[in-house]
Design an enzyme around this catalytic site. Structure first.
Site, PDB file in Angstrom:
ATOM      1  CG  HIS A   1      -1.885  -1.024   1.336  1.00 35.62           C
ATOM      2  ND1 HIS A   1      -1.708  -2.456   1.130  1.00 35.62           N
ATOM      3  CD2 HIS A   1      -3.294  -0.833   1.234  1.00 35.62           C
ATOM      4  CE1 HIS A   1      -3.006  -2.914   1.217  1.00 35.62           C
ATOM      5  NE2 HIS A   1      -3.768  -2.185   1.293  1.00 35.62           N
TER       6      HIS A   1
ATOM      7  CG  HIS B   1       1.352  -3.404   7.102  1.00 33.32           C
ATOM      8  ND1 HIS B   1       2.176  -4.605   6.581  1.00 33.32           N
ATOM      9  CD2 HIS B   1       0.303  -3.192   6.221  1.00 33.32           C
ATOM     10  CE1 HIS B   1       1.607  -4.761   5.060  1.00 33.32           C
ATOM     11  NE2 HIS B   1       0.592  -4.378   5.166  1.00 33.32           N
TER      12      HIS B   1
ATOM     13  CG  ASP C   1       5.529  -5.036   8.226  1.00 35.62           C
ATOM     14  OD1 ASP C   1       6.428  -5.663   8.235  1.00 35.62           O
ATOM     15  OD2 ASP C   1       4.466  -5.433   8.745  1.00 35.62           O
TER      16      ASP C   1
END
Length: 275
Positions: A202, A242, A246
């Site tokens: 993302h 996350h 990350d």
């Protein structure tokens, strides 16, 4: 009648080949002797050269004003040097997390209140998940648009590089799902399917799109993506979607693979010109 004796001097003979010694030319014998003498002197010569290099070391020429100049004109590397020393102390005095305990994550601590809010309001969590999925669609649409409509493949190549590396690393080290994860059927990937935690695609894809917008001087759109990416990071931490690492690596991955895609394009252009 005999005239005066005349002595004729004979022309010198050309002798391009030096006399041989035991089947070897004299030059080769001299060369071997020289090489062997160098080999015999090599330890002392190496030590002498090392001492000379040490005597000419750059830091021996530093003065007090030079050190002050480094701190004055290069504050960022100095700050990095100080942080290196600080985190060395932190690392070597830190108590390790035991295998039975959940991972320590500073981002989870900071977003604890938001996590409790979303946990108590599942509808709000679903709405935010849906909005985040729309943002992922915006990233994907822009990256494909730059290639299919504008003929600029750099962002698409960067995304392909990034997701390939993410797949390799995500499978190589499969992190446990964070404790307190708040899933949603409206989140991407839609349907609560499994996903790689390391690293955040993302965030990385949003960085790739934003960097392309800035290259094309689409500043307002780029800043909009940056703000939405920050909100995305906060939401992913709040839902425990996350770990902090990350998301941080996702930012670096977006920058790295955008740069690699640019180098790939440049190499292809040079090969075309050379042919």
């Amino acid at each position: 009648m005999n005239g005066p004796n005349t002595r004729h001097r004979s022309a010198p003979k050309n002798n391009p080949t030096p006399p041989s010694v035991n089947g070897h030319t004299r030059n080769s014998v001299i060369k071997k002797d020289t090489d062997s003498s160098h080999m015999k002197r090599s330890p002392s010569s190496s030590a002498k050269n090392f001492c000379c290099s040490l005597g000419n070391a750059h830091f021996l020429k530093w003065r007090a004003e030079d050190l002050w100049g480094v701190a004055l004109h290069h504050p960022l590397p100095c700050a990095f040097a100080a942080s290196l020393l600080f985190f060395m102390v932190v690392e070597y005095t830190l108590r390790m997390i035991p295998p039975t305990a959940p991972p320590f994550d500073l981002g989870f601590i900071v977003t604890k209140t938001l996590h409790q809010l979303l946990e108590s309001r599942p509808a709000l969590n679903t709405i935010l998940a849906g909005l985040n999925t729309i943002f992922v669609g915006m990233q994907t649409s822009y990256i494909l648009w730059t290639w299919l409509m504008e003929g600029r493949p750099r962002a698409t190549i960067s995304a392909l590089f990034m997701f390939t590396c993410r797949g390799i690393l995500g499978y190589a080290t499969q992190l446990p799902l964070p404790e307190g994860f708040l899933g949603s059927g409206a989140d991407f990937p839609v349907g609560n399917v499994s996903f790689f935690l390391f690293y955040s695609g993302h965030v990385a894809a949003s960085i790739i799109a934003s960097l392309d917008m800035k290259r094309m001087q689409r500043w307002e759109l780029a800043y909009t993506f940056d703000i939405l990416n920050i909100l995305q990071v906060i939401r992913l931490l709040s839902t425990r979607g996350h770990y902090t690492i990350d998301l941080a690596v996702g930012i670096g991955a977006g920058i790295l693979f955008d740069s690699l895609a640019g180098k790939y394009e440049d190499s292809k252009k040079r090969s075309v010109v050379s042919h």
